[in-house]
Write an enzyme that holds these catalytic residues in place. Structure first.
Site: not given
Ligand code: COA
Length: 386
Positions: A268, A323
């Site tokens: 991320h 996710d």
């Protein structure tokens, strides 16, 4: 002029008081409230109110907001006609973007969207539109799920919560299981907002031109659809299926990393520790497994992959993101992988709308600059002389 930063990394694009994340400590707050507290104690309806209005509602405010959202769940028959004439092979995100963009044509208005003072006509319009769009997002996703397999969509119910009604419509009128409804409600809370990510930025840029909300949200939906943003959880499932078994995870990972391939659901831009939403989703997955009395092979493979990544990727600050576990959870609930990003879009609508309102409350059109790397002015040469 400041240095060019690819991807605008670290460049502030706005001032905002909607959400905050500390990527080093793994903290995410909405309007100052920790995501962990909201996931455990709030509902999507209440969280949406908090994001849109800035404060947690009183019981009366929440009841009013909730009843308006319930009232606006239905959409015009024309939207159903658009879906009917669309190819069933269309990706649900393509359908969602089309349907949301078309809302502007079926529900036109002439009110300017620039808010000049609290409570003015524009603010009331923005508030009213936010309720309508929020209410209809779940309806649109659920309608297409049924229509693409040849069924007529079932009508939304007003006696169910936002998440429960979504499941009821999505699964063609089957009464939702209370645990599954709570899990989806929590997933919606966890996905509702996340500072200035790509889709939120797209919503802000579109909003800054004072475009109507159907344009703002459809721009955000298109941006969310990319695999580097909302589309990653769909790929996580394909990846876990490819790995096949937990004991294959380590060797599979080594091969992919040697080939410099992306491990979906990992990494991320902001978090350098495990995404707090991934931790909460993993907990929900355990809860679901306990209630079913079995652990899904996908979940076991994901746990093994996370363990393997701990050695090779964690030292670079790459950990599971939101996710990584959301897809497995959705899959266990029976949601097809190509609908995962649509669920993300439903949830994120609250955040997009909150940023739209913030943008048009203190608006300046986005117009960044560039570092030009092309030719100096040169003479045009007729085609026959080239
Ligand atoms: N798998 C393998 N390597 C990864 C990786 C991943 N998922 N994420 C980052 N890396 C590696 C990069 O290859 C790079 O390695 P290098 O220094 O040897 O070149 C390093 O980590 C830094 O990554 P970078 O691409 O600069 O990070 P970013 O902040 O630009 O990208 C993402 C962030 C989310 C785009 C990226 O982590 C990614 O592609 N993740 C997978 C897609 C995903 O799950 N997206 C959902 C996000 S919520």
């Amino acid at each position: 002029m400041t240095d060019y930063q690819p991807g605008l990394e670290g460049v502030p694009a706005t001032k905002s008081n909607i959400s905050f994340l500390d990527g080093k400590q793994g903290i995410l707050t909405y309007r100052g409230y920790r995501i962990v507290d909201l996931a455990e104690n709030s509902t999507y309806e209440e969280t949406a109110y908090l994001l849109l209005d800035g404060e947690l509602p009183t019981a009366a405010q929440l009841a009013m907001f909730d009843s308006l959202v319930r009232e606006h769940r239905r959409v015009k028959y024309n939207i159903r006609d658009i879906m009917k004439s669309s190819p069933v092979t269309g990706h649900p995100m393509e359908m969602l973007q089309t349907a949301v963009a078309s809302l502007g044509m079926f529900y036109p208005n002439n009110v300017p969207v620039q808010i000049r003072s609290p409570g003015d006509e524009s603010e009331q319009y923005v508030h009213g539109q936010s309720i309508r769009i929020l209410a209809r997002m779940a309806t649109l996703v659920a309608m297409w799920q049924q229509m693409r397999i040849g069924n007529d969509p079932v009508r939304p119910r007003t006696d169910l919560s936002y998440a429960a009604n979504f499941l009821y419509m999505f699964f063609n009128g089957v009464e939702p299981d209370p645990l599954v409804a709570r899990i989806i409600d929590t997933c919606f809370i966890l996905h509702a907002e996340h500072t200035i990510n790509a889709s939120t930025f797209a919503a802000m840029v579109t909003g800054s031109t004072l475009a109507m909300p159907s344009y703002v949200i459809s721009a955000a939906i298109g941006t969310l659809a990319g695999p580097l943003h909302g589309g990653a959880n769909e790929r996580v499932i394909t990846m876990l299926q490819e790995i096949g078994k937990p004991e294959h995870a380590r060797a599979w990972l080594e091969k992919k990393l040697a080939a410099k391939e992306t491990i979906w659901g990992m990494g991320h831009r902001e978090y350098k520790v495990k995404d707090p939403r991934a931790t909460l989703l993993q907990k929900l997955m355990r809860e679901l497994a306990d209630s079913q009395g079995t652990i899904s092979p996908l979940f076991e493979t994901a746990l093994a992959l996370e363990e393997a990544c701990e050695e090779s990727l964690a030292p670079k600050g790459i950990y599971p993101n939101v996710d990584f576990y959301s897809g497995i959870l959705y899959r266990e609930i029976g949601i097809p992988p190509d609908q995962f990003t649509s669920l993300f879009a439903i949830a994120r609508t609250a955040g997009w709308l909150a940023h739209w309102r913030e943008q048009v409350s203190e608006n300046r059109i986005f117009r960044p600059t560039q570092v030009y790397t092309g030719y100096e002015p040169r003479n045009y040469m007729p085609v026959g002389e080239r």
